[in-house]
Design a protein around this motif. Structure first.
Motif, mmCIF file in Angstrom:
data_model
loop_
_atom_site.group_PDB
_atom_site.id
_atom_site.type_symbol
_atom_site.label_atom_id
_atom_site.label_comp_id
_atom_site.label_asym_id
_atom_site.label_seq_id
_atom_site.Cartn_x
_atom_site.Cartn_y
_atom_site.Cartn_z
ATOM 1 N N ALA A 6 0.481 -1.239 -0.479
ATOM 2 C CA ALA A 6 0.203 -0.458 0.095
ATOM 3 C C ALA A 6 0.973 1.442 0.088
ATOM 4 C CB ALA A 6 -0.575 -0.446 1.086
ATOM 5 N N SER A 9 1.794 2.107 -3.216
ATOM 6 C CA SER A 9 1.269 2.517 -4.850
ATOM 7 C C SER A 9 0.741 3.473 -4.027
ATOM 8 C CB SER A 9 -0.205 1.320 -4.547
ATOM 9 O OG SER A 9 0.547 -0.317 -4.296
ATOM 10 N N VAL A 10 0.841 3.892 -2.912
ATOM 11 C CA VAL A 10 -0.193 5.114 -2.758
ATOM 12 C C VAL A 10 1.849 6.009 -3.438
ATOM 13 C CG1 VAL A 10 -0.024 7.072 -0.891
ATOM 14 C CG2 VAL A 10 -1.177 5.018 -1.313
ATOM 15 N N LEU A 13 0.904 6.877 -6.522
ATOM 16 C CA LEU A 13 -0.036 7.493 -7.357
ATOM 17 C C LEU A 13 0.507 8.711 -7.391
ATOM 18 C CD1 LEU A 13 -2.142 5.088 -6.558
ATOM 19 C CD2 LEU A 13 -2.219 5.979 -8.705
ATOM 20 N N VAL A 14 1.012 9.502 -5.687
ATOM 21 C CA VAL A 14 0.728 11.017 -5.667
ATOM 22 C C VAL A 14 2.822 11.735 -6.756
ATOM 23 C CG1 VAL A 14 1.862 12.676 -3.942
ATOM 24 C CG2 VAL A 14 0.420 10.749 -3.274
ATOM 25 N N SER A 63 9.641 3.138 -5.627
ATOM 26 C CA SER A 63 8.685 3.872 -6.226
ATOM 27 C C SER A 63 8.676 5.237 -6.081
ATOM 28 C CB SER A 63 7.018 3.607 -4.855
ATOM 29 O OG SER A 63 6.111 4.166 -5.935
#
Length: 342
Positions: A6, A9-10, A13-14, A63
């Motif tokens: 999580a 992914s977050v 995305l940001v 990420s």
């Protein structure tokens, strides 16, 4: 593990779209090099700080690195080609995609060998650090070619980061030819989340545990073959591409209906055709971008792909493979209209 995924992914995305604007403003090559250094730092943190907090920090760094590379790499390669040589981008993109898939085979074998030597996790992590740093060094050799400024005389200052961000998002959202292909790439690219479930499919369909790795590797190889053919298929018309993805979806439907060990062969057929069409659509997206914020537009596509991928994860949890089949079928139905958009 779910919490770590999580976080990964977050953060992605940001950071996805703003990092594309950073690449457009400060240099695509610089963004790509920084991306690989960031991923190297992630693996180093894992090796040095193997706790939940350390892994969380590593996932965040990984990420951020992936976000910096996404969009910047495609823009860097596309704009480095002269207008009369843009046809070569399809072959470059297809070769890169195929190589990335094939690299999973020796990479997995080497990681297994290192683990078996008794050193545990650390040797794999440090080899990953070295691989990323070598990749960053190679990326410094890529040519940095920026689009011509709108003011040839150079009297106007270069647009800032926010201007690059706004221009890229505006082209992605308001330019119909770009928006149509971008949405198709997002939905079809998000379906690639199905790859994460190939081992589970094999197990559910009674493939012997000892042969599941071979079945998954075979699927990756057919995907690489399809991606490699994407360069040659870049000039195909919309109906030929639609027929290809339709045949791939039919293979997946038959596989899911049969649910027997040999059905993994049909999954491999699906993945090969799927990767071919995905490469072609990604090339069409680059061909349709006309503004200077190419990395930002491509990052918008990456953001949308991640959103669809998360939806695929959720849909699988509820309905298994069939919602994923439905998403691929939806792209098949809409593809002729998408590619008809001038």
């Amino acid at each position: 593990m779910s919490a770590l995924f999580a976080i990964w992914s977050v953060v992605g995305l940001v950071a996805e779209v703003p990092s594309g604007a950073l690449a457009d403003r400060f240099g695509r090559r610089r963004a790509v090099v920084t991306a690989y250094v960031g991923q190297a730092a992630a693996y180093a943190v894992w090796a040095l700080w193997p706790t939940f907090t350390g892994f969380a920090a590593g996932f965040a760094l990984w990420s951020l690195g992936g976000s910096l590379e996404s969009g910047a790499k495609e823009a860097l390669l596309y704009d480095a080609l002269a207008p009369g040589e843009r046809w070569r981008y399809a072959r470059i993109a297809s070769g890169s995609s195929a190589a990335g898939l094939l690299a999973q085979v020796p990479g997995a074998a080497l990681a297994t060998l290192l683990w078996a030597t008794g050193g545990g996790f650390a040797p794999v992590a440090w080899l990953s650090v070295g691989t990323c740093l070598v990749t960053a060094a190679l990326a410094t050799r890529l040519p940095e070619v920026r689009p011509e400024p709108s003011d040839p005389a150079g009297d106007e200052p270069e647009p800032g980061w926010f201007a690059a961000l706004r221009a890229g998002v505006a082209e992605a959202a308001a330019h119909p030819p770009v928006r149509a292909v971008l949405l198709a790439v997002a939905v079809l690219g998000g379906v690639d989340a199905l790859e994460e479930y190939f081992p589970l499919l094999a197990a559910d369909w009674s493939v012997p545990t000892s042969t599941i790795p071979a079945a998954v590797v075979a699927t990756a190889v057919t995907g690489a073959a399809g991606a490699a053919l994407g360069g040659a298929a870049a000039g195909w018309g919309r109906w030929r591409l639609t027929a290809t993805i339709a045949a791939a979806v039919v293979a997946l439907v038959v596989a899911a209906t049969l649910a027997v060990p040999l059905a993994m062969v049909l999954v491999a057929v699906f993945y090969g055709g799927y990767r071919l069409v995905l490469v072609v659509l990604e090339v069409r997206l680059q061909d349709r971008i006309t503004g200077p914020s190419r990395a930002t537009v491509t990052s918008v596509s990456g953001f949308a792909t991640e959103v669809v991928g998360l939806a695929v994860f959720g849909a699988w949890a509820v309905g298994g493979i069939w919602p994923v089949v439905a998403a691929a079928a939806l792209v098949t139905v809409l593809l002729p209209r998408v590619l008809r958009t001038p």
